[in-house]
Design an enzyme around this catalytic site. Sequence first.
Site, PDB file in Angstrom:
ATOM      1  N   ALA A 183     -15.214  10.096   4.096  1.00  0.00           N
ATOM      2  CA  ALA A 183     -15.140   9.339   5.314  1.00  0.00           C
ATOM      3  C   ALA A 183     -15.215   7.884   4.882  1.00  0.00           C
ATOM      4  O   ALA A 183     -15.393   7.605   3.981  1.00  0.00           O
ATOM      5  CB  ALA A 183     -16.361   9.762   6.206  1.00  0.00           C
ATOM      6  N   GLY A 223     -16.612  13.527   2.770  1.00  0.00           N
ATOM      7  CA  GLY A 223     -15.711  14.022   3.792  1.00  0.00           C
ATOM      8  C   GLY A 223     -14.213  14.514   3.197  1.00  0.00           C
ATOM      9  O   GLY A 223     -13.707  15.365   3.921  1.00  0.00           O
ATOM     10  N   GLU A 248     -15.101  17.836   2.214  1.00  0.00           N
ATOM     11  CA  GLU A 248     -15.329  18.642   3.227  1.00  0.00           C
ATOM     12  C   GLU A 248     -14.164  19.266   3.945  1.00  0.00           C
ATOM     13  O   GLU A 248     -13.773  20.139   4.339  1.00  0.00           O
ATOM     14  CB  GLU A 248     -16.289  17.796   4.434  1.00  0.00           C
ATOM     15  CG  GLU A 248     -17.687  17.808   3.826  1.00  0.00           C
ATOM     16  CD  GLU A 248     -18.414  16.885   4.691  1.00  0.00           C
ATOM     17  OE1 GLU A 248     -18.148  15.716   4.756  1.00  0.00           O
ATOM     18  OE2 GLU A 248     -19.582  17.446   5.053  1.00  0.00           O
ATOM     19  N   GLU A 291     -22.562  11.291  -0.750  1.00  0.00           N
ATOM     20  CA  GLU A 291     -23.208  10.648   0.460  1.00  0.00           C
ATOM     21  C   GLU A 291     -24.757  10.144   0.083  1.00  0.00           C
ATOM     22  O   GLU A 291     -25.173   9.198   0.565  1.00  0.00           O
ATOM     23  CB  GLU A 291     -23.525  11.785   1.464  1.00  0.00           C
ATOM     24  CG  GLU A 291     -22.042  11.781   2.124  1.00  0.00           C
ATOM     25  CD  GLU A 291     -21.091  12.978   1.613  1.00  0.00           C
ATOM     26  OE1 GLU A 291     -21.318  13.288   0.348  1.00  0.00           O
ATOM     27  OE2 GLU A 291     -20.230  13.526   2.374  1.00  0.00           O
TER      28      GLU A 291
HETATM   29  N1  DAK Z   1     -14.100   4.465   2.529  1.00  0.00           N
HETATM   30  C1  DAK Z   1     -13.346   3.322   2.813  1.00  0.00           C
HETATM   31  N2  DAK Z   1     -12.780   2.748   1.704  1.00  0.00           N
HETATM   32  C2  DAK Z   1     -12.453   3.220   0.734  1.00  0.00           C
HETATM   33  C3  DAK Z   1     -13.187   4.670   0.341  1.00  0.00           C
HETATM   34  C4  DAK Z   1     -13.833   5.416   1.288  1.00  0.00           C
HETATM   35  N3  DAK Z   1     -14.630   6.398   1.320  1.00  0.00           N
HETATM   36  N4  DAK Z   1     -13.039   5.081  -0.861  1.00  0.00           N
HETATM   37  C5  DAK Z   1     -12.318   3.870  -1.348  1.00  0.00           C
HETATM   38  N5  DAK Z   1     -11.943   3.291  -0.641  1.00  0.00           N
HETATM   39  C6  DAK Z   1     -11.313   2.086  -0.640  1.00  0.00           C
HETATM   40  C7  DAK Z   1     -11.837   0.906  -1.641  1.00  0.00           C
HETATM   41  O1  DAK Z   1     -12.762   0.041  -0.895  1.00  0.00           O
HETATM   42  C8  DAK Z   1     -10.754   0.064  -2.174  1.00  0.00           C
HETATM   43  O2  DAK Z   1     -10.311  -0.699  -0.803  1.00  0.00           O
HETATM   44  P1  DAK Z   1     -10.034  -2.477  -1.201  1.00  0.00           P
HETATM   45  O3  DAK Z   1     -11.212  -2.842  -1.755  1.00  0.00           O
HETATM   46  O4  DAK Z   1      -8.869  -2.469  -2.166  1.00  0.00           O
HETATM   47  O5  DAK Z   1      -9.556  -2.885   0.070  1.00  0.00           O
HETATM   48  C9  DAK Z   1      -9.627   1.145  -2.290  1.00  0.00           C
HETATM   49  O6  DAK Z   1      -9.778   2.214  -1.404  1.00  0.00           O
HETATM   50  C10 DAK Z   1      -9.387   1.455  -3.731  1.00  0.00           C
HETATM   51  O7  DAK Z   1     -10.772   2.066  -4.277  1.00  0.00           O
HETATM   52  P2  DAK Z   1     -11.423   1.277  -5.523  1.00  0.00           P
HETATM   53  O8  DAK Z   1     -10.721   0.143  -5.700  1.00  0.00           O
HETATM   54  O9  DAK Z   1     -13.001   1.707  -5.204  1.00  0.00           O
HETATM   55  O10 DAK Z   1     -10.796   2.465  -6.308  1.00  0.00           O
HETATM   56  P3  DAK Z   1     -11.237   2.927  -8.108  1.00  0.00           P
HETATM   57  O11 DAK Z   1     -10.397   3.509  -8.546  1.00  0.00           O
HETATM   58  O12 DAK Z   1     -11.981   1.827  -8.847  1.00  0.00           O
HETATM   59  O13 DAK Z   1     -12.516   4.014  -7.617  1.00  0.00           O
HETATM   60  C11 DAK Z   1     -13.390   5.756  -6.386  1.00  0.00           C
HETATM   61  C12 DAK Z   1     -12.285   5.096  -7.104  1.00  0.00           C
HETATM   62  C13 DAK Z   1     -13.043   7.083  -5.503  1.00  0.00           C
HETATM   63  C14 DAK Z   1     -14.411   6.363  -7.575  1.00  0.00           C
HETATM   64  C15 DAK Z   1     -14.267   4.722  -5.296  1.00  0.00           C
HETATM   65  O14 DAK Z   1     -13.292   4.272  -4.546  1.00  0.00           O
HETATM   66  C16 DAK Z   1     -15.182   5.243  -4.646  1.00  0.00           C
HETATM   67  O15 DAK Z   1     -16.410   5.560  -4.984  1.00  0.00           O
HETATM   68  N6  DAK Z   1     -15.048   5.472  -3.213  1.00  0.00           N
HETATM   69  C17 DAK Z   1     -16.035   5.824  -2.261  1.00  0.00           C
HETATM   70  C18 DAK Z   1     -16.167   7.447  -2.724  1.00  0.00           C
HETATM   71  C19 DAK Z   1     -17.682   7.836  -1.574  1.00  0.00           C
HETATM   72  O16 DAK Z   1     -18.479   7.392  -1.665  1.00  0.00           O
HETATM   73  N7  DAK Z   1     -17.010   8.994  -0.821  1.00  0.00           N
HETATM   74  C20 DAK Z   1     -17.949   9.396   0.063  1.00  0.00           C
HETATM   75  C21 DAK Z   1     -17.938   8.728   1.451  1.00  0.00           C
HETATM   76  S1  DAK Z   1     -19.230   9.191   2.448  1.00  0.00           S
HETATM   77  C22 DAK Z   1     -21.531  11.989   8.891  1.00  0.00           C
HETATM   78  C23 DAK Z   1     -20.026  11.923   8.895  1.00  0.00           C
HETATM   79  C24 DAK Z   1     -19.390  12.075   7.712  1.00  0.00           C
HETATM   80  C25 DAK Z   1     -19.890  11.769   6.477  1.00  0.00           C
HETATM   81  C26 DAK Z   1     -21.307  11.674   6.398  1.00  0.00           C
HETATM   82  C27 DAK Z   1     -21.952  11.919   7.449  1.00  0.00           C
HETATM   83  N8  DAK Z   1     -22.364  11.934   9.643  1.00  0.00           N
HETATM   84  C28 DAK Z   1     -21.706  11.017  10.957  1.00  0.00           C
HETATM   85  C29 DAK Z   1     -23.420  12.450  10.015  1.00  0.00           C
HETATM   86  C30 DAK Z   1     -19.209  11.711   5.276  1.00  0.00           C
HETATM   87  C31 DAK Z   1     -19.567  10.709   4.360  1.00  0.00           C
HETATM   88  C32 DAK Z   1     -18.564  10.556   3.263  1.00  0.00           C
HETATM   89  O17 DAK Z   1     -17.738  10.970   3.101  1.00  0.00           O
END
Ligand code: DAK
Length: 260
Positions: free
Chosen positions: A66, A111, A114, A134
């Site tokens: 997400a 997400g 998911e 998360e």
């Molecule tokens: N959201 C927004 N932007 C994201 C992103 C994300 N999940 N993942 C990557 N990006 C963006 C980065 O910010 C970067 O943007 P700029 O800085 O260039 O503007 C661009 O994509 C490229 O990413 P990186 O530079 O970080 O690329 P790397 O190869 O270095 O790293 C990575 C790749 C996948 C390891 C890293 O980007 C990363 O850790 N991303 C976050 C992964 C993550 O934590 N995903 C889970 C998100 S939390 C709920 C509803 C939904 C959910 C929970 C609760 N409720 C409302 C109760 C769901 C939650 C989630 O999904």
Amino acid sequence: MEFKNLLIEMSDGVATLTVNRPQALNALNSEVLTELECALYGLEQDAGAKTVVITGAGEKAFVAGADIKEMAAMTSYEGHQFALKGQRVMLFMEKMHTPVIAAVNGFALGGGLELALGCDFIYASAKAKLGFPEVTLGIMPGFGGTQNLSRLIGPNRANEMIFTGKVITAEKALAWGIVNEVFAPEELLAKARETAAAIAGVGTLGVGYAKDAIANGLNMTKEDGFRYEASLFGVLFATADQKEGMEAFVVKRKAVFQGK
Ligand code: DAK
């Protein structure tokens, strides 16, 4: 219909739906979720789309989660609405009679995982990475991940993945039963489309009702599930596809199904 963040391509009864936001690793913001809801609804109504393959644009990610930047500023109410919006997409995929296959071509995190788990089954690229990070962000999965993962692989492995936030390889996801098959990255989409086209070529009403029986039967006692299966089985005997399939078998020709 034109979408800002999705691409839809049709071929051989297979709709390939690509989440196309590579600058953010295809992260799911509210706009993408709204588009996914509209697109999936449209595909379910489209008799030409017999199966759907979902994948992500670019080399790196299926969907990296997400959108953290959008979520960062959310109020509790907005967070709740955001979760409900995502959950509607996942539940709709389960309710669709059209089968949906996830082709996980890279990161499937939070997400994104998911979304893949909301599909009927998952094929992955050998370089895919899957996880629920998360808890590292101070939250928990909110688009059905706790429910779908634990039902798929059992609570113990789901607990380990969700409590640690650890990201696993495609190979481990295969061993744990999260993904059905792992392919070389350059083969993944073709393999997913090949399977989707094979499903599109059989009796799609039978496939749709089988999907219904499996998904709904999981929430029933075994006896109720058997009863539900029998009623759907009976319904199929009122269809032209059942007549065609059985007649074609008897006279030794290939069946031509019409989905009615
Ligand atoms: N959201 C927004 N932007 C994201 C992103 C994300 N999940 N993942 C990557 N990006 C963006 C980065 O910010 C970067 O943007 P700029 O800085 O260039 O503007 C661009 O994509 C490229 O990413 P990186 O530079 O970080 O690329 P790397 O190869 O270095 O790293 C990575 C790749 C996948 C390891 C890293 O980007 C990363 O850790 N991303 C976050 C992964 C993550 O934590 N995903 C889970 C998100 S939390 C709920 C509803 C939904 C959910 C929970 C609760 N409720 C409302 C109760 C769901 C939650 C989630 O999904």
